[in-house]
Motif scaffolding. Structure first.
Motif, PDB file in Angstrom:
ATOM      1  N   GLU A 149     -17.009  19.748  50.883  1.00  0.00           N
ATOM      2  CA  GLU A 149     -16.854  18.899  52.135  1.00  0.00           C
ATOM      3  C   GLU A 149     -17.496  17.742  51.989  1.00  0.00           C
ATOM      4  O   GLU A 149     -18.730  17.736  51.388  1.00  0.00           O
ATOM      5  CB  GLU A 149     -16.898  19.932  53.188  1.00  0.00           C
ATOM      6  CG  GLU A 149     -15.522  20.559  53.678  1.00  0.00           C
ATOM      7  CD  GLU A 149     -14.584  19.437  54.196  1.00  0.00           C
ATOM      8  OE1 GLU A 149     -14.873  18.575  54.571  1.00  0.00           O
ATOM      9  OE2 GLU A 149     -13.204  20.013  54.084  1.00  0.00           O
ATOM     10  N   LYS A 150     -17.402  16.988  52.781  1.00  0.00           N
ATOM     11  CA  LYS A 150     -18.027  15.650  53.200  1.00  0.00           C
ATOM     12  C   LYS A 150     -19.341  16.203  54.323  1.00  0.00           C
ATOM     13  O   LYS A 150     -19.062  17.300  54.956  1.00  0.00           O
ATOM     14  CB  LYS A 150     -17.465  14.559  53.759  1.00  0.00           C
ATOM     15  CG  LYS A 150     -16.653  14.997  55.252  1.00  0.00           C
ATOM     16  CD  LYS A 150     -16.402  13.419  55.822  1.00  0.00           C
ATOM     17  CE  LYS A 150     -17.322  13.113  56.828  1.00  0.00           C
ATOM     18  NZ  LYS A 150     -16.709  12.111  57.799  1.00  0.00           N
ATOM     19  N   ARG A 177     -14.016  16.790  45.582  1.00  0.00           N
ATOM     20  CA  ARG A 177     -14.560  16.382  46.555  1.00  0.00           C
ATOM     21  C   ARG A 177     -13.616  15.959  47.873  1.00  0.00           C
ATOM     22  O   ARG A 177     -12.724  14.877  47.406  1.00  0.00           O
ATOM     23  CB  ARG A 177     -15.592  14.949  46.118  1.00  0.00           C
ATOM     24  CG  ARG A 177     -16.767  15.438  45.443  1.00  0.00           C
ATOM     25  CD  ARG A 177     -17.311  14.126  44.794  1.00  0.00           C
ATOM     26  NE  ARG A 177     -18.210  14.514  43.909  1.00  0.00           N
ATOM     27  CZ  ARG A 177     -17.771  14.510  42.546  1.00  0.00           C
ATOM     28  NH1 ARG A 177     -16.774  14.109  42.132  1.00  0.00           N
ATOM     29  NH2 ARG A 177     -18.469  14.936  41.489  1.00  0.00           N
ATOM     30  N   ASP A 179     -11.697  14.355  50.544  1.00  0.00           N
ATOM     31  CA  ASP A 179     -11.937  13.169  51.879  1.00  0.00           C
ATOM     32  C   ASP A 179     -10.611  13.278  52.423  1.00  0.00           C
ATOM     33  O   ASP A 179      -9.381  12.930  52.023  1.00  0.00           O
ATOM     34  CB  ASP A 179     -11.868  11.731  50.817  1.00  0.00           C
ATOM     35  CG  ASP A 179     -12.078  10.698  52.200  1.00  0.00           C
ATOM     36  OD1 ASP A 179     -11.192  10.537  53.321  1.00  0.00           O
ATOM     37  OD2 ASP A 179     -13.008   9.858  52.212  1.00  0.00           O
ATOM     38  N   HIS A 180     -10.561  13.772  53.580  1.00  0.00           N
ATOM     39  CA  HIS A 180      -9.338  14.125  54.346  1.00  0.00           C
ATOM     40  C   HIS A 180      -8.318  13.118  54.568  1.00  0.00           C
ATOM     41  O   HIS A 180      -7.126  13.275  54.701  1.00  0.00           O
ATOM     42  CB  HIS A 180      -9.543  15.225  55.521  1.00  0.00           C
ATOM     43  CG  HIS A 180      -9.845  14.359  56.638  1.00  0.00           C
ATOM     44  ND1 HIS A 180     -11.027  13.823  57.196  1.00  0.00           N
ATOM     45  CD2 HIS A 180      -8.675  14.060  57.859  1.00  0.00           C
ATOM     46  CE1 HIS A 180     -10.877  13.263  58.404  1.00  0.00           C
ATOM     47  NE2 HIS A 180      -9.653  13.326  58.601  1.00  0.00           N
ATOM     48  N   TYR A 181      -8.935  11.782  54.289  1.00  0.00           N
ATOM     49  CA  TYR A 181      -7.903  10.821  54.660  1.00  0.00           C
ATOM     50  C   TYR A 181      -6.874  10.532  53.120  1.00  0.00           C
ATOM     51  O   TYR A 181      -5.653  10.202  53.331  1.00  0.00           O
ATOM     52  CB  TYR A 181      -8.594   9.522  54.805  1.00  0.00           C
ATOM     53  CG  TYR A 181      -8.889   9.314  55.996  1.00  0.00           C
ATOM     54  CD1 TYR A 181      -9.591  10.109  56.974  1.00  0.00           C
ATOM     55  CD2 TYR A 181      -8.677   7.849  56.783  1.00  0.00           C
ATOM     56  CE1 TYR A 181      -9.586   9.991  58.331  1.00  0.00           C
ATOM     57  CE2 TYR A 181      -8.815   7.753  58.047  1.00  0.00           C
ATOM     58  CZ  TYR A 181      -9.462   8.669  59.034  1.00  0.00           C
ATOM     59  OH  TYR A 181      -9.504   8.196  60.180  1.00  0.00           O
ATOM     60  N   ASN A 241     -16.832   6.667  53.399  1.00  0.00           N
ATOM     61  CA  ASN A 241     -15.810   7.501  52.423  1.00  0.00           C
ATOM     62  C   ASN A 241     -14.281   7.042  52.905  1.00  0.00           C
ATOM     63  O   ASN A 241     -13.671   6.224  52.326  1.00  0.00           O
ATOM     64  CB  ASN A 241     -16.069   8.917  52.941  1.00  0.00           C
ATOM     65  CG  ASN A 241     -16.742   9.141  54.509  1.00  0.00           C
ATOM     66  OD1 ASN A 241     -15.805   8.815  55.386  1.00  0.00           O
ATOM     67  ND2 ASN A 241     -17.747   9.472  54.510  1.00  0.00           N
ATOM     68  N   HIS A 242     -13.906   7.209  54.315  1.00  0.00           N
ATOM     69  CA  HIS A 242     -12.498   7.207  54.613  1.00  0.00           C
ATOM     70  C   HIS A 242     -11.934   5.854  54.282  1.00  0.00           C
ATOM     71  O   HIS A 242     -10.912   5.560  53.962  1.00  0.00           O
ATOM     72  CB  HIS A 242     -12.228   7.534  55.970  1.00  0.00           C
ATOM     73  CG  HIS A 242     -12.643   9.025  56.328  1.00  0.00           C
ATOM     74  ND1 HIS A 242     -12.590  10.233  55.363  1.00  0.00           N
ATOM     75  CD2 HIS A 242     -13.174   9.641  57.392  1.00  0.00           C
ATOM     76  CE1 HIS A 242     -13.119  11.391  55.862  1.00  0.00           C
ATOM     77  NE2 HIS A 242     -13.746  11.048  56.737  1.00  0.00           N
ATOM     78  N   GLN A 245     -11.923   4.435  50.975  1.00  0.00           N
ATOM     79  CA  GLN A 245     -11.010   5.111  50.141  1.00  0.00           C
ATOM     80  C   GLN A 245      -9.490   4.395  50.735  1.00  0.00           C
ATOM     81  O   GLN A 245      -8.563   4.102  49.797  1.00  0.00           O
ATOM     82  CB  GLN A 245     -10.695   6.705  50.663  1.00  0.00           C
ATOM     83  CG  GLN A 245     -11.886   7.578  50.014  1.00  0.00           C
ATOM     84  CD  GLN A 245     -11.464   7.626  48.502  1.00  0.00           C
ATOM     85  OE1 GLN A 245     -10.516   7.257  48.033  1.00  0.00           O
ATOM     86  NE2 GLN A 245     -12.585   8.062  47.567  1.00  0.00           N
ATOM     87  N   ALA A 435     -11.978  12.906  45.467  1.00  0.00           N
ATOM     88  CA  ALA A 435     -12.770  11.335  45.281  1.00  0.00           C
ATOM     89  C   ALA A 435     -13.241  11.908  43.896  1.00  0.00           C
ATOM     90  O   ALA A 435     -14.221  12.956  43.975  1.00  0.00           O
ATOM     91  CB  ALA A 435     -13.816  11.287  46.233  1.00  0.00           C
ATOM     92  N   VAL A 440     -17.386   8.017  44.393  1.00  0.00           N
ATOM     93  CA  VAL A 440     -18.429   8.218  45.611  1.00  0.00           C
ATOM     94  C   VAL A 440     -19.675   7.245  45.347  1.00  0.00           C
ATOM     95  O   VAL A 440     -20.109   6.650  46.302  1.00  0.00           O
ATOM     96  CB  VAL A 440     -18.845   9.738  45.559  1.00  0.00           C
ATOM     97  CG1 VAL A 440     -19.929  10.020  46.544  1.00  0.00           C
ATOM     98  CG2 VAL A 440     -17.403  10.521  45.879  1.00  0.00           C
TER      99      VAL A 440
END
Ligand SMILES: NC(=O)C1=CN([C@@H]2O[C@H](COP(=O)(O)OP(=O)(O)OC[C@H]3O[C@@H](n4cnc5c(N)ncnc54)[C@H](OP(=O)(O)O)[C@@H]3O)[C@@H](O)[C@H]2O)C=CC1
Ligand SMILES: O=C1O[C@H](COP(=O)(O)O)[C@@H](O)[C@H](O)[C@H]1O
Length: 506
Positions: A149-150, A177, A179-181, A241-242, A245, A435, A440
C-alpha cells in the motif's frame, strides 16, 4: 486463474474492512477468484476463525456494493477465511504462520502460490518482507507476490531505502505497488479511449492540444488523520502519487500512429524522464501551495486546518498544491500540464480537461464573435463522464455561436471499485496498473526539490477559504500562458480575484 493463498497483514484495519473484503467478495460473486483459494487474515487482535469470519461478514454487510443475499455463496466465501494473530515483529510467529499456510494448501490441494498484501503502516513494510523471507514463507514452489500500500516512502531517500529492503526478499516483477487511482475504471479506460478512437488519437499531441488540466479536489478535510497528514501534506498524499500517475497516463497514451511502444508502463516512465525539473529557486514560479481556512462546505460551516484536532495552530502543512509542468518530448513540447489537488474545496471532483487549440476565425458571418476552445473533459470521480464541448450555431437564437456538450456518463454505483480491478489483476499476475519502481523513483526525484523548497519556506503558503476553488494564486499559473482553469464540466471560469494574504512561518 491459479489457485492461491491470500495472506493479508492488517486484516483488522480500516482498509481491509472498507475496501479489501468487499472487493474480494465481489470478485468471488463474479467468479473472478481462483476456484480454490485460501485466505489468512493477520493482526494482533485475538480472533478465532469463526469470529474473524463474522467480522468479514459485517464488513460486507456495511461496505460491499452487493450486499450478501445468497446464503450459500456467502458461506462458501467465508469458509475460505482463517485468522492468525501475529505481531509483525515476532519472527517465531512467521514460522507458525508458514505451518498454517501449508496445512491449508494441503487441505485444499492447492499449489504454493502466495499473495502477501501489506495493509499496515509503512514502517512495517520492510520488517514484514524480511520476515517472509527468513521464515521460508517466501520459498514457494509456485509464485509469490507482494502487494504494498501507499505511501511508498516519505521522500526520495526513504523510498530508495525501502525499495532496497524489499528487493532483498522480492523481485521487482513480484512487487505490486498499489496506487488506487490506477484502479479507477475511467483511468483504466484512458488508453483505450485514445487508441481505439482514431478521431481522438489523431488530436492527442501538441499539434492540437493547447493545455491539459488535471484536478483532484475534495470536500473532506483532514478528518482523523492529522497524525499522518501533518508530515505528508497534499504534495506527498496526493501529488507525488495519484496526480503524477494521472499526468503520466494522459501523456503516455498515444495513438498507434504516434508510437510503436504499446507498453503503457514503459511509456509512463518515458514521460517522467521527459518531465522538466524545477529548481528550488524557481519552484515559486511553477508551484502554488495553500492551506484551508474556515469557510463552508455545502452551506455547512467548516473549521480551518489549523483548528482541526491534532493540528498545530501554526502548522505550515499544505492542504492544496497546484503546479505547472512541462514534458520535454516531441509529443508534448510547449503544452503546459496544470495539476491541482486540495482538501475542503468546493466540490469533490477528479477530472482531466484537455483544452484544444483555437481553430480558424469563425468564417460564417458571425464576425468577431468569440468561440470557446473545444474541450474534452474526462470525469473520473464522483461519476464517470466524458464530455466533448463543441460550438454550433443556434438557429433559435439568431444563429449565434454557442457551446454545446456531447456527453456519455456512467453512474458510479454501478461500477466496480478500484480495489476490485486491482486485486483481480494482481491475482492474474498482470502488473499493468501497478506502479513500477522506476515510476515511483522518478516521481520522487521530481518532487524532492519541491519538498525541499517547501521545507525551506521558499514558497508562500496561501490560505484559502473552505468551500472555494483554492488560492487565487493558482489562477496566475495559467494566466501567464493566457489560459484559465475550467472549474467544472459546464466550463465555468474562475471567479473574480480576491486579495491574498500568506501565512508566515513562526
Ligand atoms: N484506510 C484507507 O482508506 C487507506 C489506507 N491506505 C494504507 O493502507 C495501510 C493500512 O491502512 P489502514 O487499514 O487505514 O490502517 P489501520 O490503522 O486501520 O489498520 C492497521 C492494521 O495494522 C495492524 N497492526 C498494527 N500494528 C501491528 C503489529 N505490530 N503487528 C501486526 N499487525 C499490526 C492492525 O491490527 P491490530 O490492531 O489487530 O494489531 C490493523 O489491522 C496503510 O499503509 C495506509 O497508508 C492507503 C489508502 C487508503
Ligand atoms: O490516497 C488518498 O486518496 C484519497 C482520495 O481518494 P479518492 O478516490 O476519494 O479520490 C484522499 O482523501 C486521501 O487523503 C489520500 O490518502
Amino acid at each position: 486463474m491459479d489457485a492461491a493463498t491470500f495472506i493479508l497483514f492488517g486484516s483488522t484495519g480500516d482498509l481491509a474492512k472498507r475496501k479489501l473484503f468487499p472487493a474480494l467478495y465481489n470478485l468471488f460473486l463474479e467468479q473472478k477468484m481462483p476456484q480454490h483459494f485460501s485466505f489468512i487474515g493477520l493482526g494482533r487482535k485475538p480472533f478465532t476463525d469463526a469470529e474473524f469470519q463474522s467480522y468479514v461478514e459485517q464488513s460486507l454487510n456495511t461496505f460491499s456494493r452487493r450486499k450478501p443475499s445468497d446464503h450459500s455463496a456467502l458461506k462458501a466465501f467465508l469458509g475460505c477465511f482463517r485468522y492468525y494473530a501475529l505481531d509483525v515483529n515476532d519472527k517465531a510467529g512467521y514460522v507458525e504462520l508458514l505451518k498454517l499456510v501449508q496445512k491449508r494448501e494441503q487441505e485444499l490441494g492447492i499449489p504454493e502460490n502466495r499473495m502477501f498484501y501489506l495493509s499496515v503502516a509503512p514502517e512495517f513494510f520492510d520488517v514484514i518482507a524480511s520476515n517472509i523471507k527468513e521464515s521460508g514463507l517466501g520459498d514457494t514452489a509456485g509464485w509469490k507476490r507482494l502487494i504494498i500500500e501507499k505511501p511508498f516512502g516519505h521522500d526520495l531517500k526513504s523510498a530508495r531505502a525501502l525499495n532496497a529492503e524489499l528487493s532483498k526478499s522480492f523481485e521487482e516483477e513480484e512487487i505490486y505497488r498499489i496506487d488506487h487511482y490506477l484502479g479507477k475504471p475511467m483511468v483504466q479506460n484512458l488508453e483505450t479511449l485514445v487508441s481505439a478512437n482514431p478521431v481522438l488519437g489523431a488530436l492527442w499531441s501538441n499539434r492540437h492540444i493547447a493545455n491539459v488540466q488535471i484536478t483532484a479536489s475534495e470536500t473532506v478535510g483532514v478528518e482523523e488523520r492529522a497524525g499522518y497528514y501533518n508530515s505528508a501534506g497534499a504534495i506527498r498524499d496526493m501529488f507525488q502519487n495519484h496526480l503524477l500517475q494521472l499526468l503520466m497516463m494522459t501523456a503516455a497514451i498515444s495513438s498507434p500512429m504516434q508510437s510503436a511502444e504499446r507498453n503503457i508502463r514503459k511509456q509512463k516512465i518515458g514521460v517522467l524522464r521527459a518531465l522538466r525539473p524545477i529548481s528550488k529557486e524557481d519552484a515559486a514560479h511553477h508551484i502554488i501551495r495553500g492551506q484551508y481556512g474556515a469557510g463552508a462546505i455545502q452551506e455547512k460551516p467548516a473549521v480551518g486546518y489549523r483548528e482541526e484536532p491534532g493540528v498545530d495552530a501554526a502548522s505550515m502543512t499544505d492542504t492544496f498544491v497546484a503546479a505547472r509542468l512541462w514534458i520535454d518530448n516531441s509529443l508534448w513540447q510547449d503544452v503546459p500540464f496544470y495539476i491541482r489537488t486540495g482538501k475542503r474545496m468546493k466540490d469533490k471532483s477528479t477530472r482531466i480537461v484537455i483544452e484544444f487549440k483555437a481553430g480558424i476565425k469563425e468564417p460564417y458571418g458571425s464576425g468577431e464573435q468569440p468561440t470557446e476552445p473545444n474541450r474534452l473533459t474526462i470525469q473520473i470521480n464522483p461519476d464517470e463522464k466524458i464530455t466533448l464541448q463543441l460550438n454550433q450555431k443556434n438557429a433559435l437564437n439568431n444563429g449565434q455561436l454557442e457551446p454545446v456538450n456531447m456527453e456519455f456518463s456512467m453512474p458510479a454505483n454501478q461500477l466496480p471499485d478500484g480495489y476490485e480491478l486491482l486485486l483481480f489483476d494482481a491475482l492474474r499476475g498482470d502488473a499493468t496498473f501497478f506502479a513500477h519502481w522506476e515510476e515511483v523513483e522518478l516521481a520522487w526525484e521530481w518532487v524532492q526539490l519541491v519538498l525541499e523548497a517547501f521545507q525551506e519556506n521558499r514558497l508562500p503558503l496561501y490560505p484559502y477559504p473552505s468551500g472555494s476553488y483554492g488560492p487565487d494564486a493558482a489562477d496566475a499559473l495559467l494566466e501567464e500562458q493566457g489560459f484559465h482553469w475550467w472549474q467544472n464540466e459546464s466550463g465555468h471560469k474562475a471567479g473574480s480575484r480576491r486579495s491574498e494574504k500568506v501565512y508566515q512561518q513562526v
